[in-house]
Write an enzyme that holds these catalytic residues in place. Structure first.
Site, PDB file in Angstrom:
ATOM      1  N   ASP A  81      11.298  26.557   6.218  1.00  0.00           N
ATOM      2  CA  ASP A  81      10.522  27.791   6.264  1.00  0.00           C
ATOM      3  C   ASP A  81       9.819  27.993   7.594  1.00  0.00           C
ATOM      4  OD1 ASP A  81       8.844  25.565   5.506  1.00  0.00           O
ATOM      5  OD2 ASP A  81       7.253  27.006   5.037  1.00  0.00           O
TER       6      ASP A  81
ATOM      7  N   GLU B 115       6.878  24.049   3.902  1.00  0.00           N
ATOM      8  CA  GLU B 115       5.965  23.185   4.653  1.00  0.00           C
ATOM      9  C   GLU B 115       4.747  23.950   5.127  1.00  0.00           C
ATOM     10  OE1 GLU B 115       4.313  21.341   8.385  1.00  0.00           O
ATOM     11  OE2 GLU B 115       5.231  23.300   8.094  1.00  0.00           O
TER      12      GLU B 115
END
Length: 483
Positions: free
Chosen positions: A79, A146
């Site tokens: 991400d 994350e």
């Protein structure tokens, strides 16, 4: 693919970075990139696992002669932080990133680039495809979310892994090897508010063009928090102007220093001239104070319609403003052990008003767990004192320094051979997924690194092409040297 990227590519690193950039992959929007990685594994005949968190693990068995070498884990997250300029219409949910090249740097068109952590994915895919590389078993881990709490790393089942060494590719400075990181959490204060209806002229106040940045990597750079500055503006404005607060918001991510903040106030028409003059005077004062650290600071006043509006009761406004002004923010303690390292900090990353409450969202970091808890206790004390509530989520441990590390020594040796100088060994204030892998995999030896990137988590983010290639070539030698 941009012809310059084709020309400068090495073993398809830039090819895969380009492909990854075309896939929407903001936090909590992992499905497309996760499935892309699965299709890659299938098309290359590699063993893979895709779990309920949409994490993906792809495994490539050792090349000839490396069958008995300890396995190596290469890890990065899928991400990216999704930020864009005010004039950008990009839809992060459905559109990939528009790349362009300027000299040695890859940029995005008015959005974050996603080199954090797209370059880790590109490196891993290039390594997995390279049939000329001599290597032990490679276990490539691609984690989700994350940037919003490390949920993927928390949920990952590591039982399939055999890796003894883990190389995390989530750093932004070539030549720096990270060997420790801070722990952290997300803290939320919710303050109940009461509203009343008042007639008047609605006025929009906006603060923009601040530098912002990553609340771990750049919290020590004296960058102004737009939400905190808006609170100061309202605090100083109320000394000369009577107004009601209808709305206030600032920041989009708890781990990004807010670059912009916006508020709507309601005033009597006769107060308008005085309000505009006061804001003009305050703007000049703030610009003078921040001329070096925030040269782009812009404060605008936009007059809207006369009408009847839902606004905060004066008591609720005072409580809301008191908490905004007095919650700690920024660096709290510098490390006494490591020169220049921030030990503890917090960042008011998101503030928003809802109909019946105001929400304050902080990213809290510390390499000392007890002080992290003290910061939380202070926030909770203030919120509870004013009648609010306090919550903690996304808590993650520190990645502690390992006194004896083969991987660190090996990488330092290879670095000296390639670069002709010593690598910098650093601990950082930002949180890394390394902390969870250190907990989950007993005895694992971890080092984090990455190529040169600038202004991550902002629309100014850029990646050095030459650095990205050099670091990949360095990692080739690191992997080949593990036998």
């Amino acid at each position: 693919m941009n012809p310059i990227l084709v020309e400068k590519d090495y073993k398809k690193v830039l090819h895969y970075f380009n492909e990854i950039s075309a896939v929407p992959r903001g936090s909590k929007n992992n499905t497309a990139i996760s499935n892309y990685l699965v299709e890659y594994a299938k098309s290359h005949g590699l063993e893979y696992v895709q779990d309920e968190y949409e994490n993906v693990v792809i495994i490539k068995e050792a090349s000839k002669g490396y069958e008995n070498a300890p396995a190596v884990i290469i890890q990065g997250h899928m991400d990216m932080v999704c930020e864009k300029t005010n004039d950008c219409t990009h839809d992060f949910l459905t559109e990939g990133i528009d790349l362009f090249v300027d000299g040695d740097y890859i940029h995005a068109d008015r959005t974050t680039l996603g080199a954090d952590n797209g370059i880790a994915l590109a490196y891993s895919l290039a390594f997995l495809e390279d049939e000329t590389l001599k290597h032990p078993r490679i276990e490539a881990i691609f984690t989700t979310d994350e940037e919003v709490g490390m949920d993927g790393a928390i949920g990952l089942d590591v039982s399939i892994l055999k890796g003894k060494y883990l190389i995390n590719v989530d750093s932004e400075e070539e030549g720096s090897l990270l060997i420790s990181s801070a722990g952290g959490l997300t803290a939320t204060c919710e303050l109940p508010v009461k509203r009343i209806n008042e007639k008047g002229l609605k006025v929009h106040l906006s603060i923009s063009e601040l530098q912002g940045g990553h609340s771990g990597a750049e919290i020590h750079k004296n960058r102004t928090n737009a939400t905190k500055l808006m609170a100061r503006l309202l605090f100083e404005l109320k000394d000369s102007t009577d107004f009601y607060l209808a709305d206030l918001a600032g920041g989009l991510k708890d781990n990004a220093i807010p670059r912009e903040a916006s508020s709507y106030i309601v005033v009597e028409s006769k107060e308008l001239d005085a309000l505009q003059e006061t804001v003009k005077s305050l703007t000049a004062k703030y610009k003078n104070e921040l001329v070096t650290s925030e040269p782009g600071l812009t404060i605008d006043v936009a007059v809207q319609e006369e009408g009847k509006y839902s606004v905060l009761h004066p008591t609720s406004f005072e409580k809301l403003l008191f908490l905004l002004l007095n919650t700690p923010n920024g660096v709290q303690v510098m490390s006494s052990d490591i020169s220049g390292l921030v030990e503890s900090s917090l960042n008011l990353g998101i503030f928003k008003m809802e109909e019946e409450k105001a929400v304050y969202c902080f990213s809290v970091r510390s390499s000392v767990n007890s002080y992290k808890q003290f910061i939380c206790s202070r926030l909770q004390y203030m919120a509870n004192f004013l009648g609010g509530e306090f919550y903690v989520r996304g808590q993650y441990p520190a990645w502690e320094y390992k006194k004896e590390s083969f991987l660190r020594d090996h990488m330092c040796k290879i670095f000296k051979e390639q670069y002709g100088r010593e690598a910098k060994l650093e601990a950082i204030h930002a949180g890394l997924e390394c902390s969870f892998f250190a907990e989950k995999i007993p005895g694992v030896d971890i080092v984090s690194l990455g190529p040169d990137m600038n202004d991550i988590h902002t629309p100014k983010e850029r990646l050095s092409i030459s650095s990205a290639i050099r670091v990949y070539q360095y990692l080739e030698k690191v992997i080949e040297g593990i036998q």
